[in-house]
Motif scaffolding. Structure first.
Motif, PDB file in Angstrom:
ATOM      1  N   GLY A   1      34.235 -34.117 -33.841  1.00  0.00           N
ATOM      2  CA  GLY A   1      34.248 -33.400 -35.117  1.00  0.00           C
ATOM      3  C   GLY A   1      33.868 -34.290 -36.290  1.00  0.00           C
ATOM      4  N   ILE A   2      34.416 -35.496 -36.300  1.00  0.00           N
ATOM      5  CA  ILE A   2      34.064 -36.446 -37.362  1.00  0.00           C
ATOM      6  C   ILE A   2      32.589 -36.820 -37.252  1.00  0.00           C
ATOM      7  N   GLY A   3      32.133 -37.052 -36.026  1.00  0.00           N
ATOM      8  CA  GLY A   3      30.728 -37.406 -35.819  1.00  0.00           C
ATOM      9  C   GLY A   3      29.785 -36.294 -36.245  1.00  0.00           C
ATOM     10  N   LEU A   4      30.133 -35.044 -35.915  1.00  0.00           N
ATOM     11  CA  LEU A   4      29.294 -33.909 -36.315  1.00  0.00           C
ATOM     12  C   LEU A   4      29.188 -33.826 -37.835  1.00  0.00           C
ATOM     13  N   SER A   5      30.301 -34.016 -38.498  1.00  0.00           N
ATOM     14  CA  SER A   5      30.301 -33.972 -39.957  1.00  0.00           C
ATOM     15  C   SER A   5      29.434 -35.091 -40.540  1.00  0.00           C
ATOM     16  N   THR A   6      29.566 -36.264 -39.981  1.00  0.00           N
ATOM     17  CA  THR A   6      28.787 -37.412 -40.452  1.00  0.00           C
ATOM     18  C   THR A   6      27.289 -37.185 -40.255  1.00  0.00           C
ATOM     19  N   GLU A   7      26.923 -36.756 -39.054  1.00  0.00           N
ATOM     20  CA  GLU A   7      25.502 -36.547 -38.753  1.00  0.00           C
ATOM     21  C   GLU A   7      24.926 -35.397 -39.562  1.00  0.00           C
ATOM     22  N   ALA A   8      25.716 -34.336 -39.785  1.00  0.00           N
ATOM     23  CA  ALA A   8      25.248 -33.229 -40.622  1.00  0.00           C
ATOM     24  C   ALA A   8      24.999 -33.726 -42.047  1.00  0.00           C
ATOM     25  N   GLY A   9      25.853 -34.613 -42.520  1.00  0.00           N
ATOM     26  CA  GLY A   9      25.653 -35.207 -43.844  1.00  0.00           C
ATOM     27  C   GLY A   9      24.378 -36.024 -43.900  1.00  0.00           C
ATOM     28  N   GLU A  10      24.084 -36.761 -42.834  1.00  0.00           N
ATOM     29  CA  GLU A  10      22.850 -37.547 -42.801  1.00  0.00           C
ATOM     30  C   GLU A  10      21.627 -36.636 -42.763  1.00  0.00           C
ATOM     31  N   PHE A  11      21.727 -35.506 -42.054  1.00  0.00           N
ATOM     32  CA  PHE A  11      20.647 -34.525 -42.029  1.00  0.00           C
ATOM     33  C   PHE A  11      20.405 -33.979 -43.438  1.00  0.00           C
TER      34      PHE A  11
ATOM     35  N   LYS B   1      17.866 -33.790 -49.024  1.00  0.00           N
ATOM     36  CA  LYS B   1      18.059 -34.081 -50.451  1.00  0.00           C
ATOM     37  C   LYS B   1      16.959 -35.012 -50.959  1.00  0.00           C
ATOM     38  N   LYS B   2      16.666 -36.039 -50.194  1.00  0.00           N
ATOM     39  CA  LYS B   2      15.639 -37.001 -50.609  1.00  0.00           C
ATOM     40  C   LYS B   2      14.285 -36.332 -50.743  1.00  0.00           C
ATOM     41  N   HIS B   3      14.006 -35.379 -49.878  1.00  0.00           N
ATOM     42  CA  HIS B   3      12.735 -34.658 -49.953  1.00  0.00           C
ATOM     43  C   HIS B   3      12.725 -33.700 -51.139  1.00  0.00           C
ATOM     44  N   ILE B   4      13.772 -32.892 -51.259  1.00  0.00           N
ATOM     45  CA  ILE B   4      13.796 -31.837 -52.275  1.00  0.00           C
ATOM     46  C   ILE B   4      13.962 -32.391 -53.686  1.00  0.00           C
ATOM     47  N   PHE B   5      14.900 -33.314 -53.865  1.00  0.00           N
ATOM     48  CA  PHE B   5      15.238 -33.752 -55.213  1.00  0.00           C
ATOM     49  C   PHE B   5      14.582 -35.061 -55.632  1.00  0.00           C
TER      50      PHE B   5
ATOM     51  N   GLY C   1      11.569 -36.151 -54.198  1.00  0.00           N
ATOM     52  CA  GLY C   1      10.136 -36.069 -53.995  1.00  0.00           C
ATOM     53  C   GLY C   1       9.610 -36.918 -52.846  1.00  0.00           C
ATOM     54  N   LYS C   2      10.488 -37.397 -51.986  1.00  0.00           N
ATOM     55  CA  LYS C   2      10.027 -38.189 -50.845  1.00  0.00           C
ATOM     56  C   LYS C   2       9.442 -37.256 -49.792  1.00  0.00           C
ATOM     57  N   GLU C   3       8.573 -37.805 -48.972  1.00  0.00           N
ATOM     58  CA  GLU C   3       7.998 -37.024 -47.885  1.00  0.00           C
ATOM     59  C   GLU C   3       9.114 -36.597 -46.927  1.00  0.00           C
ATOM     60  N   LEU C   4       9.002 -35.378 -46.395  1.00  0.00           N
ATOM     61  CA  LEU C   4       9.997 -34.899 -45.449  1.00  0.00           C
ATOM     62  C   LEU C   4       9.921 -35.757 -44.192  1.00  0.00           C
ATOM     63  N   ASP C   5      11.003 -36.429 -43.880  1.00  0.00           N
ATOM     64  CA  ASP C   5      11.037 -37.366 -42.757  1.00  0.00           C
ATOM     65  C   ASP C   5      11.463 -36.617 -41.493  1.00  0.00           C
ATOM     66  N   LYS C   6      10.489 -36.013 -40.828  1.00  0.00           N
ATOM     67  CA  LYS C   6      10.779 -35.216 -39.639  1.00  0.00           C
ATOM     68  C   LYS C   6      11.308 -36.078 -38.497  1.00  0.00           C
ATOM     69  N   VAL C   7      10.864 -37.326 -38.438  1.00  0.00           N
ATOM     70  CA  VAL C   7      11.364 -38.227 -37.395  1.00  0.00           C
ATOM     71  C   VAL C   7      12.861 -38.425 -37.573  1.00  0.00           C
ATOM     72  N   ASN C   8      13.285 -38.656 -38.806  1.00  0.00           N
ATOM     73  CA  ASN C   8      14.707 -38.830 -39.082  1.00  0.00           C
ATOM     74  C   ASN C   8      15.485 -37.549 -38.816  1.00  0.00           C
ATOM     75  N   LEU C   9      14.920 -36.407 -39.213  1.00  0.00           N
ATOM     76  CA  LEU C   9      15.605 -35.135 -38.969  1.00  0.00           C
ATOM     77  C   LEU C   9      15.784 -34.899 -37.471  1.00  0.00           C
ATOM     78  N   ALA C  10      14.775 -35.225 -36.686  1.00  0.00           N
ATOM     79  CA  ALA C  10      14.885 -35.081 -35.234  1.00  0.00           C
ATOM     80  C   ALA C  10      15.953 -36.026 -34.680  1.00  0.00           C
ATOM     81  N   GLU C  11      16.009 -37.239 -35.225  1.00  0.00           N
ATOM     82  CA  GLU C  11      17.038 -38.182 -34.794  1.00  0.00           C
ATOM     83  C   GLU C  11      18.427 -37.627 -35.079  1.00  0.00           C
ATOM     84  N   GLU C  12      18.616 -37.087 -36.279  1.00  0.00           N
ATOM     85  CA  GLU C  12      19.922 -36.540 -36.640  1.00  0.00           C
ATOM     86  C   GLU C  12      20.271 -35.338 -35.758  1.00  0.00           C
ATOM     87  N   MET C  13      19.269 -34.507 -35.431  1.00  0.00           N
ATOM     88  CA  MET C  13      19.509 -33.396 -34.505  1.00  0.00           C
ATOM     89  C   MET C  13      19.976 -33.935 -33.163  1.00  0.00           C
ATOM     90  N   GLY C  14      19.331 -34.973 -32.684  1.00  0.00           N
ATOM     91  CA  GLY C  14      19.734 -35.580 -31.419  1.00  0.00           C
ATOM     92  C   GLY C  14      21.159 -36.087 -31.473  1.00  0.00           C
TER      93      GLY C  14
END
Length: 130
Positions: free
Chosen positions: A37-47, A52-56, A58-71
């Motif tokens: 449960g703690i890990g899920l919360s942490t990883e969801a925050g990282e996702f 946030k970095k993309h939307i607010f 202006g950074k490029e959407l880091d799909k590699v990082n998003l896939a890592e967080e999904m994993g």
């Protein structure tokens, strides 16, 4: 109200049954679920942080990082599934059955706001996990 009064009033509602908590945390299964449960919360925050970095910022959407967080989320979900004796397929099927009861074949805001929680719960309880 000042912060000192707030803190005093707030802690009156804190659970202090630490003996019961300690007894529950002697259960290794509960420890695994808490870890997950703690890990899920942490990883969801990282996702969300990547979004946030993309939307607010202006950074490029880091799909590699998003896939890592999904994993990482899947990894913690595997712990939950193992501890509770669930198969991902059973959970996924139950979720889709519930969503079809809620929306039919297509999402609508009206159906989202007028959910029949009793029917949804019955669906979730009817399909038993092996």
């Amino acid at each position: 109200m000042n912060s000192k009064n707030y803190i005093g009033d707030a802690i009156k509602t804190e659970s202090t049954n630490f003996q019961a908590m300690n007894e529950r945390l002697n259960d290794d299964g509960l420890k695994r679920l808490l870890h997950a449960g703690i890990g899920l919360s942490t990883e969801a925050g990282e996702f969300l942080d990547a979004l946030k970095k993309h939307i607010f910022y202006g950074k490029e959407l880091d799909k590699v990082n998003l896939a890592e967080e999904m994993g990482d989320l899947f990894w913690y979900m595997a712990i939950v599934a193992d501890e509770l004796g669930f198969e991902f397929e059973e959970v996924m099927e139950r979720n889709i059955t519930k969503l079809k009861a809620r929306y039919g074949e297509k999402f609508s805001e009206e159906k989202a706001e007028r959910r029949d929680l009793e029917t949804e719960r019955k669906i979730l309880e009817e399909q038993s996990f092996n």
